[in-house]
Design a protein around this motif. Structure first.
Motif, PDB file in Angstrom:
ATOM      1  N   VAL B 114     -51.723  19.671  23.981  1.00 55.86           N
ATOM      2  CA  VAL B 114     -52.957  20.296  24.504  1.00 55.86           C
ATOM      3  C   VAL B 114     -54.082  20.354  23.512  1.00 55.86           C
ATOM      4  O   VAL B 114     -55.040  20.023  23.812  1.00 55.86           O
ATOM      5  N   ILE B 115     -53.688  20.852  22.128  1.00 54.00           N
ATOM      6  CA  ILE B 115     -54.564  20.756  21.029  1.00 54.00           C
ATOM      7  C   ILE B 115     -55.451  19.400  20.781  1.00 54.00           C
ATOM      8  O   ILE B 115     -56.454  19.118  20.736  1.00 54.00           O
ATOM      9  N   ALA B 252     -48.906  22.591  28.646  1.00 49.48           N
ATOM     10  CA  ALA B 252     -49.164  23.988  28.580  1.00 49.48           C
ATOM     11  C   ALA B 252     -50.355  24.510  29.177  1.00 49.48           C
ATOM     12  O   ALA B 252     -50.802  25.535  29.020  1.00 49.48           O
ATOM     13  N   TYR B 253     -51.242  23.775  30.156  1.00 50.01           N
ATOM     14  CA  TYR B 253     -52.650  24.354  30.624  1.00 50.01           C
ATOM     15  C   TYR B 253     -52.361  25.547  31.448  1.00 50.01           C
ATOM     16  O   TYR B 253     -53.413  26.162  31.183  1.00 50.01           O
ATOM     17  N   GLN B 281     -65.647  24.534  26.771  1.00 47.74           N
ATOM     18  CA  GLN B 281     -64.389  24.661  27.554  1.00 47.74           C
ATOM     19  C   GLN B 281     -63.149  24.291  26.663  1.00 47.74           C
ATOM     20  O   GLN B 281     -62.305  24.772  26.215  1.00 47.74           O
ATOM     21  N   SER B 282     -63.157  23.224  26.041  1.00 50.72           N
ATOM     22  CA  SER B 282     -62.166  22.438  25.476  1.00 50.72           C
ATOM     23  C   SER B 282     -62.159  23.334  23.876  1.00 50.72           C
ATOM     24  O   SER B 282     -61.223  23.327  23.572  1.00 50.72           O
ATOM     25  N   LEU B 283     -63.173  23.540  23.363  1.00 52.11           N
ATOM     26  CA  LEU B 283     -63.184  24.352  22.207  1.00 52.11           C
ATOM     27  C   LEU B 283     -62.495  25.694  22.471  1.00 52.11           C
ATOM     28  O   LEU B 283     -61.463  26.073  21.708  1.00 52.11           O
ATOM     29  N   ARG B 284     -62.804  26.366  23.696  1.00 51.37           N
ATOM     30  CA  ARG B 284     -62.130  27.528  23.785  1.00 51.37           C
ATOM     31  C   ARG B 284     -60.549  27.274  24.140  1.00 51.37           C
ATOM     32  O   ARG B 284     -59.835  28.129  23.421  1.00 51.37           O
ATOM     33  N   ILE B 285     -60.198  26.187  24.797  1.00 52.71           N
ATOM     34  CA  ILE B 285     -58.577  26.054  25.181  1.00 52.71           C
ATOM     35  C   ILE B 285     -58.156  25.805  23.663  1.00 52.71           C
ATOM     36  O   ILE B 285     -56.996  26.218  23.282  1.00 52.71           O
ATOM     37  N   ILE B 286     -58.718  25.040  22.866  1.00 54.70           N
ATOM     38  CA  ILE B 286     -58.072  24.769  21.335  1.00 54.70           C
ATOM     39  C   ILE B 286     -58.126  26.012  20.578  1.00 54.70           C
ATOM     40  O   ILE B 286     -56.689  26.210  20.046  1.00 54.70           O
ATOM     41  N   GLU B 287     -59.012  26.817  20.766  1.00 56.69           N
ATOM     42  CA  GLU B 287     -58.684  28.283  20.138  1.00 56.69           C
ATOM     43  C   GLU B 287     -57.779  29.102  20.595  1.00 56.69           C
ATOM     44  O   GLU B 287     -56.775  29.555  19.672  1.00 56.69           O
ATOM     45  N   GLN B 288     -57.286  29.106  21.904  1.00 56.71           N
ATOM     46  CA  GLN B 288     -56.273  29.853  22.167  1.00 56.71           C
ATOM     47  C   GLN B 288     -55.046  29.005  21.865  1.00 56.71           C
ATOM     48  O   GLN B 288     -53.945  30.026  21.746  1.00 56.71           O
ATOM     49  N   ALA B 289     -54.987  27.731  21.992  1.00 62.13           N
ATOM     50  CA  ALA B 289     -53.847  27.160  21.453  1.00 62.13           C
ATOM     51  C   ALA B 289     -53.464  27.366  20.368  1.00 62.13           C
ATOM     52  O   ALA B 289     -52.319  27.582  19.814  1.00 62.13           O
ATOM     53  N   LEU B 290     -54.396  27.322  19.330  1.00 62.36           N
ATOM     54  CA  LEU B 290     -54.217  27.724  17.979  1.00 62.36           C
ATOM     55  C   LEU B 290     -53.522  29.020  17.863  1.00 62.36           C
ATOM     56  O   LEU B 290     -52.727  29.382  17.073  1.00 62.36           O
TER      57      LEU B 290
END
Lengths: 172, 381, 177, 108, 351, 181, 172
Positions: B114-115, B252-253, B281-290
């Protein structure tokens, strides 16, 4: 006249900009079973999405594809793709139509088989104009003739191409 | 903002067939077609009577190669269909094989997928942003975008070893794990990117010239999107919140909280805004995934060295940067797939161009084409 | 032109150059087969004419000639050529007719020349003082707004109506795809 | 040099104007497209303005009158060209030709 | 220092002028102008490339000579020795003549620009008019170049150039007429002299004559951008739409001359703006006026042109026409009327 | 009228904003890597063309021509020949021909190799006037490299440290665990 | 620009005192330092070509950033991507439209030899653009890094001027 600078990403107007009808269309991740196409006269078969990657499938006679497409169009599905599979051993060509729903987790696969030596089938580009290119491409690759198609000239192959490379008996 | 060309057209007797037309061959080499698309334009002055895309100038037999190579051997090809979002494309193919062969993917691998996919989405959108601005005659934004993109590429190159054609995912996981420096670098990138997006807004999005060129230009209705199967930012720019990550959740979305940006306008500006918002939104997803990145292996334990999928057909769809990308594998229980069908978003997105561009001015049509975000090898395969 | 030995010759040479430009331009304009070259000929002719005007002590008009004829008239004609492409095919040789019509044209103009010549010879004219940069612009301006104000208004009206008319005519038949 | 220099002799200008006129008339007659005729017409205009200017310079050395006349002629010429070209374009739209031979509907 | 320098130059010129009669002085000056334009055009390209690079956070040409200073020379050498292709079916004469026809007017026009008190090739009463007269040849030449290329892109581009130039000539002339009214002369030297004194004497800041003077300057500036086909109005060379526009078929030096002419025109436009609005060679503090100030102002304007080019996207074509017809022309008409009224009001007090 | 004026004001303001932004960038340091004068160190995982790995003990190639890579390659760009040399226990490679112009740098070969005998080189800036240069014999390349090194240093190549551990390019089996809070 | 040394004996004698810059070499220097590429991207490599022109790598340093969209004004064609049979005619035309002297850089494996898209029985891909027209510099990679493209340009300059003005980078 729209004077100033609204609707910038990251600002709150984003939410206001969303049409309320589509707001409802955002569905949960779980499929809303039972089958929304159940009232169709065509016997769709539910399949396990986790295994196959689609929810419903049906095999129809070559003559029925347009009717099915019309029905699916009414149900609000969109055309995903059209493709062929060359079953040389059986002497048949399979034409596969993939549809997907814009709001619900619903993918539908419609298959039909046509004889390999006379691969002809009705076009659905009248129902879905988007099918135009997919059918052209399928014609390119498999030589399947889509009857009533506005323009079956080669799409991906050179303009003067006469070969159909994805046929199993194709040699360059 | 629907008044356009009022000075030029004014009171025009509509409905009459045009008489003074000429054919303009845009491409296959033309700066606006981003590669080798050819558009046969029948023009009346600068108005387009009919714009007929001619494809196939970079047809590379991807589907034929699918029938010639084993699953593992075909894997590198997937990065070269849409080289701008190679990660997501590999994801779809890997996902299809994993689905068919029932290979479980460890959660850490899914998170890293995902990241990397989202990083790749941002880099793809950045290229689009720059190239789109280039279409509109602004050169500097392109270089700013590439500047930021280089940061992503550095991150991805450190873990995958390549800048564009990553070939990073494997059946059952990833070929390499990420290390701390990647995680740190990604966090830094997220922190760096947010103010940059703000700067882009000031430089471009709010710019009056830019807005005048996009607002109300090239409207595409929801119905047209559905009829043509257009997906991705194109359909979201028409107000339909269709996103494969939501409708057919994969990887994992489901575990992340993000919005599907939609704008109801349907014009080029709406599509532009959708993509800009998607980067956020992608930045948000990346942050959450990290934050949530689990420990563990990144490769499934039992992946057969020689893969044979059970007979039947298998589909897997992902949300690539340009929209819905689906892989369809037909297997006859051999090492080599019987048929690989790649359903690419650009093809469907472009197919509506002919209808949408009718009666437009040439520069507007090119703005529309740019807003569709085409990658030509993605169309031609 | 102060005391400079060859100044008279140089100036005469420039004058002859202007004359030649005018004549050449006119010939190209009238004789060339391709219409685009005719327009160029007209432009060249106008530039030569502007030189002649300069020698006639009117730099203002010389520049106006360029501004209006080259910048407006010729450009408009080229524009029209773009819209309606009227390239003449080389015509079958009709030498006789050419000579005939050329003769007629020549006769008319020679007659005119003779008339003018007589006119100018009969009246005694004095060579006025050399005023290259006199206050002629100011004089023109004052005359335009006083003596000839009505004509000035009329010409502006004519131009305005011409623009409107041109727009109206050119727009009819324009179809939107 | 006591002789009047070349550029101060009116007959040179008259001759030039006459030449322009001759060429203009010839062109007007021989040209077979509307635009070509228009260009020849402009030549005739030019001949006239040159004459006016020459007379203004040599016969009535008033700094203003002749020049104003020429200005008016130029204005008229510009207006004429505008109108004529719009007509030509309209004709072209309707007949797909601006050749005088082919535009003979009124000939009956 | 500056004063002494300009004084020296002035003295030198007087000396030269006393030795050489008028025609030779003219020839000398034309040569000087040509050299000036050539050098400037070449190095404006360099400035443009360097400037663009800086705006994009890269170094730009560095490897060819010190800081890439030999880059224009390398380009010139290459372009000069490049094959000149005249495509089949084009009107070869016109095709070849067009680049020269673009270059010549810009050169001619620069002859009347007063670089300083004495540094002007030809100080004629109708200098302003002359610039516009020759400027109009420019349009014709670009158009012929586009037309004679027999290329669809070039023809579309030529059509655009004409509409654009016609549309922007009008507000520009209106603005210039305003300035002629304010200064009372068409002689460029006199226009500058009318702005003598500290910077609030410049026309740009003469708000008591016309409160909208900065707006007038802005209109002039925009028109100048449009007339020189510079971004964001570079319809002539709309790369992403029309390949290379009117220049599509030009190769080698044919293209090089167009390229140079573009910069020569920018130079001319900026010089004109300097003369009309920024007080020409007048220094902003009222003393030590001289050619240096002129050049400083000129290059500041040139820099701003480069700056704008590398900031904005291209305007839409009808947007461009709308801007001219709907905004610039009414506003410039308004400023014209306003300043004439103000002049009428002020004159009695001033006298 | 009022809205039009407002639009002009807003538009003008947006233009000024844009120009301010670019001017801000104008004075920032350039981000350029002055390539021939300075160069990047490629990351450990960078995928250049493949090369044979030397056995630190013997200085010869580890590869014993099992041809797994040849089979794994999707583009048929590897040709491996091996022979059993006199007195050796194992087979050893004699030719390892890589047609780099067909390679897609996918890494299948490196992953297929069980002994870590091939790895990615870091040759990231190849360019040549002839394309034959890229059909390279990696074995010969390794040998000449070894000979040169021996000649230069006057001692056996075994002392030359091998920079990359074979595991570095191995598939995910033996990767390092990363702890994340 | 320093004058290159001359080889002939006569000139060698006075070479300490006089430097001869031969016109040809001046031309070569000019050409080598002003290589304007054609804006022409085919596939993946085109993105790396753009990246090479972007701030991070900045082709402008060598005077090669003037990407001309019209072949008439270009000096070097960077074939960045796969050329297939449908494209071959067009690319040949582009090459022919470029004025002499002109050069070609084949960037990426696809342009060099068809790259990963070559397999027995392939029907579309041209196996190397050097089959269509002479290629001066080959840059392998899939895709090559931007540095490789810069290196290719430097190689081309080296070919033109006969010597290399820049340090050679050994990868580490």
């Amino acid at each position: 006249m729209n004077p100033a600078v609204p609707e910038i990403p990251g600002d709150s107007p984003l939410k206001a900009a969303q049409a309320p009808a589509e707001q409802a269309a955002v569905t949960p991740a779980v499929a809303p079973w039972p089958n929304p196409l159940a009232h169709l006269q065509i016997p769709f078969r539910a399949v396990d999405y986790e295994v196959k990657g689609y929810h419903l499938e049906v095999t129809v006679a070559p003559g029925e594809v347009v009717a099915v497409a019309t029905q699916l169009d009414k149900e609000g599905l969109a055309l995903d793709t059209i493709t062929g599979v060359d079953w040389m051993a059986e002497g048949q060509m399979e034409v596969v139509y993939d549809y997907f729903h814009l709001a619900k987790p619903l993918r539908v696969v419609v298959r039909t088989r046509i004889p390999r030596d006379k691969p002809e089938i009705d076009t659905i580009s009248g129902v879905f104009p988007g099918a135009n290119w997919h059918e052209r491409e399928t014609h390119d690759f498999f030589g399947i003739k889509f009857l009533g198609h506005p323009d079956l000239t080669p799409f991906l192959l050179p303009e003067d191409a006469t070969y159909h490379p994805l046929r199993k008996d194709f040699v360059a | 903002m629907t008044e356009k060309a009022d000075f030029l057209t004014g009171d025009v007797a509509a409905g009459q067939p045009p008489r003074e037309t000429f054919v303009l061959n845009l491409g296959p080499q033309h700066p606006a077609t981003h590669g080798v698309l050819r558009v046969k334009m029948t023009m009346d002055g600068e108005y387009i009577v009919r714009a007929e895309p001619v494809c196939g100038y970079i047809h590379r037999m991807q589907e034929k190669m699918g029938e010639n190579r084993t699953y593992a051997q075909f894997l590198p090809n997937t990065s070269r269909i849409d080289y701008l979002s190679a990660m997501t494309y590999t994801h779809a193919f890997v996902g299809a094989v994993e689905r068919a062969a029932k290979i479980p993917v460890p959660p850490r691998a899914e998170y890293i997928r995902v990241i990397t996919s989202e990083l790749n989405r941002i880099s793809s959108h950045l290229v689009w942003w720059g190239a789109f601005l280039l279409d509109l005659g602004g050169f500097t934004p392109l270089l700013y975008a590439f500047d930021d993109r280089e940061k992503i590429l550095d991150l991805l190159e450190a873990i995958t070893g390549a800048r564009l054609t990553y070939c990073y995912y494997r059946f059952g996981g990833l070929c390499n794990d990420v290390d701390d420096s990647f995680i740190k670098g990604t966090r830094e990138f997220v922190a760096h990117m947010r103010p940059r997006l703000k700067m882009y807004r000031g430089l471009v999005t709010e710019n009056i010239i830019f807005r005048k060129r996009l607002e109300g230009i090239g409207p595409i209705s929801q119905e047209m999107c559905r009829k043509y199967g257009a997906t991705g930012p194109v359909i979201r720019g028409s107000g339909v919140s269709y996103d494969v990550r939501r409708v057919e959740p994969y990887s994992a979305y489901p575990e992340f909280d993000f919005e599907i940006p939609t704008f109801p306008g349907g014009d080029s500006m709406a599509r532009y805004l959708v993509r800009m918002e998607e980067m956020v939104q992608s930045l948000r997803i990346i942050e959450q995934a990290l934050d949530k990145l689990p420990a563990g292996p990144v490769m499934a334990d039992k992946v057969p060295r020689v893969l044979k999928l059970p007979a039947g057909d298998y589909c897997y769809a992902v949300e690539a940067a340009r929209g819905r990308f689906a892989v369809r594998i037909v297997s006859d229980n051999k090492e080599i797939p019987y048929r690989v069908k790649l359903r690419t978003p650009s093809l469907s997105n472009l197919s509506l161009f002919e209808e949408a561009s009718k009666g437009m001015l040439l520069p507007d049509a090119l703005a529309l084409m740019g807003s569709l975000d085409l990658v030509i090898p993605d169309i031609d395969r | 032109m102060k005391a400079f030995p060859a100044s008279e010759i140089i100036v005469s040479a420039i004058f002859i150059l202007c004359l030649a430009t005018t004549g050449l331009g006119a010939l190209i304009a009238a004789l060339s087969v391709r219409i685009i070259r005719s327009v160029c000929g007209l432009a060249i002719c106008c530039i030569g004419l502007a030189g002649l005007y300069y020698f006639l002590h009117s730099p203002f008009l010389a520049l106006m000639e360029i501004l209006i004829y080259v910048g407006a008239v010729c450009v408009t004609i080229v524009f029209a050529i773009m819209l309606a492409e009227p390239d003449e095919q080389p015509q079958p040789d009709r030498h006789g007719a050419n000579i005939l019509w050329g003769g007629i044209a020549l006769t008319v103009s020679v007659a005119l020349l003779w008339g003018l010549w007589r006119l100018s010879c009969e009246a005694d004219f004095t060579s006025p003082p050399n005023l290259m940069t006199d206050g002629s612009i100011r004089a023109i301006g004052i005359s335009l707004l006083t003596t000839y104000s009505l004509a000035f208004e009329l010409i502006s009206l004519v131009l305005f109506v011409a623009i409107l008319g041109a727009l109206a005519i050119a727009r009819t038949g324009r179809t939107k795809p | 040099m006591n002789e009047t220099p070349l550029y101060d002799r009116p007959e040179i200008y008259f001759a030039a104007a006459a030449f322009l006129l001759a060429v203009g008339i010839f062109g007007l007659i021989r040209r077979r497209t509307l635009i070509g005729m228009l260009i020849s017409g402009e030549l005739i205009f030019s001949a006239a303005t040159l004459n006016v200017m020459a007379f203004n310079r040599f016969r009535a050395p008033d700094p203003a009158v002749g020049q104003i006349f020429v200005l008016f002629i130029m204005g008229l010429a510009a207006a004429e060209v505008g109108i004529a070209l719009s007509i030509i374009i309209a004709v072209y739209r309707n007949y797909r030709s601006v050749k005088t031979k082919e535009l003979s509907e009124l000939n009956g | 220092m500056m004063q002494s320098l300009s004084g020296f130059i002035a003295g030198f010129w007087q000396f030269i002028a006393s030795l050489w009669p008028e025609p030779l002085r003219l020839v000398l000056f034309l040569g000087g102008i040509m050299a000036f334009v050539g050098l400037n055009a070449a190095y404006l390209v360099w400035v443009e490339r360097k400037g663009a690079a800086r705006f994009q956070r890269r170094p730009g040409p560095t490897e060819v000579g010190y800081a890439g200073l030999l880059q224009p020379i390398a380009d010139a050498v290459k372009l000069l020795t490049k094959q000149l292709i005249v495509p089949a079916g084009v009107d070869a004469t016109l095709f070849r003549a067009a680049p020269l026809m673009v270059m010549a007017p810009a050169l001619m026009s620069l002859a009347v620009i007063p670089f300083s008190d004495v540094l002007s090739a030809r100080n004629i009463n109708v200098g302003l008019l002359m610039i516009f007269a020759f400027g109009s040849i420019n349009v014709m030449a670009l158009m012929l170049g586009g037309w004679s290329s027999r290329n669809k892109y070039a023809i579309i581009s030529a059509a655009r150039i004409v509409s654009q130039n016609v549309a922007y000539e009008i507000p520009m002339l209106l603005v210039v007429i305003t300035m002629v009214m304010v200064t009372g002369t068409m002689n460029l030297s006199d226009i500058v002299k009318a702005q003598a004194g500290p910077f609030w004497h410049w026309n740009l800041f003469k708000v008591w004559v016309n409160p909208l003077m900065p707006v007038t300057f802005l209109i002039f500036y925009i028109c100048m951008l449009a007339e020189t086909n510079r971004a964001p109005f570079d319809m002539a060379e709309a790369e992403s739409e029309l390949v290379a526009g009117a220049y599509t078929e030009y190769s080698g030096m044919g293209f090089g001359v167009f390229f140079m002419a573009e910069y020569a025109n920018i130079l001319l436009g900026c010089s004109l703006a300097t003369v009309l609005f920024l007080g020409g060679w007048q220094s902003p503090i009222g003393i030590w006026s001289g050619v240096v100030w002129f050049l400083l102002k000129l290059y500041f304007l040139v820099f701003s042109v480069v700056w704008i080019r590398w900031t904005f996207p291209r305007t839409q074509f009808y947007g461009l026409l709308n801007l001219s017809w709907k905004i610039l022309i009414p506003v410039s008409l308004f400023t014209l009327i306003l300043s004439s009224a103000m002049l009428k009001l002020i004159k009695p007090f001033a006298a | 009228m009022k809205s039009a004026l407002k639009e002009i004001a807003v538009g003008f303001n947006s233009l000024i904003t844009g120009m301010r932004i670019t001017l801000g960038q104008f004075f920032k340091r350039s981000v350029t890597l002055q390539y021939p004068h300075e160069s990047l160190k490629m990351s450990e995982r960078f995928r250049g063309h493949i090369e044979l790995v030397k056995d630190p003990a013997t200085g010869k190639a580890i590869c014993y021509a099992c041809k797994l890579c040849e089979r794994a390659c999707p583009s048929d760009c590897i040709i491996v020949e091996g022979a059993k040399l006199d007195g050796a226990k194992k087979r050893s490679v004699t030719t390892y021909q890589l047609d780099f112009t067909k390679c897609s740098l996918c890494g299948s070969c490196v992953e297929a190799c069980r002994d870590g005998a091939i790895r990615f080189s870091h040759d990231y800036n190849l360019a040549s006037l002839s394309k034959e240069e890229f059909v390279m014999d990696l074995f010969k390349r390794l040998e000449t490299e070894r000979e040169e090194e021996e000649r230069r240093e006057g001692k056996p190549a075994s002392a030359v440290p091998v920079a990359v551990k074979p595991e570095a390019a191995q598939p995910a089996a033996g990767q390092t665990k990363v702890e994340v809070k | 620009m320093e004058a290159p040394e001359d080889n002939s004996q006569l000139l060698k004698d006075c070479s300490p005192y006089v430097k001869f810059a031969k016109l040809d070499e001046l031309l070569a220097l000019g050409r080598a330092n002003s290589l304007w590429p054609l804006t022409f991207g085919l596939a993946c490599c085109a993105i790396e070509m753009m990246a090479a022109g972007a701030s991070r790598f900045d082709l402008a340093r060598f005077g090669a950033e003037v990407f001309r969209p019209s072949p008439r004004q270009a000096d070097v064609m960077i074939v960045a991507g796969t050329v297939n049979k449908k494209m071959a005619a067009a690319i040949k035309t582009l090459y022919d439209q470029m004025p002499e002297p002109k050069w070609v850089i084949a960037m990426g494996n696809c342009a060099i030899s068809g790259g990963p898209f070559v397999f027995p029985g392939q029907y579309a891909v041209i196996e190397g653009v050097d089959k269509l027209f002479p290629v001066d510099v080959f840059i392998p990679g899939c895709p090559p890094r931007p540095e490789a493209l810069i290196e290719g340009l430097l190689k081309l300059e080296e070919k033109l001027t006969g010597k290399r003005r820049w340090p050679v980078v050994k990868p580490e």
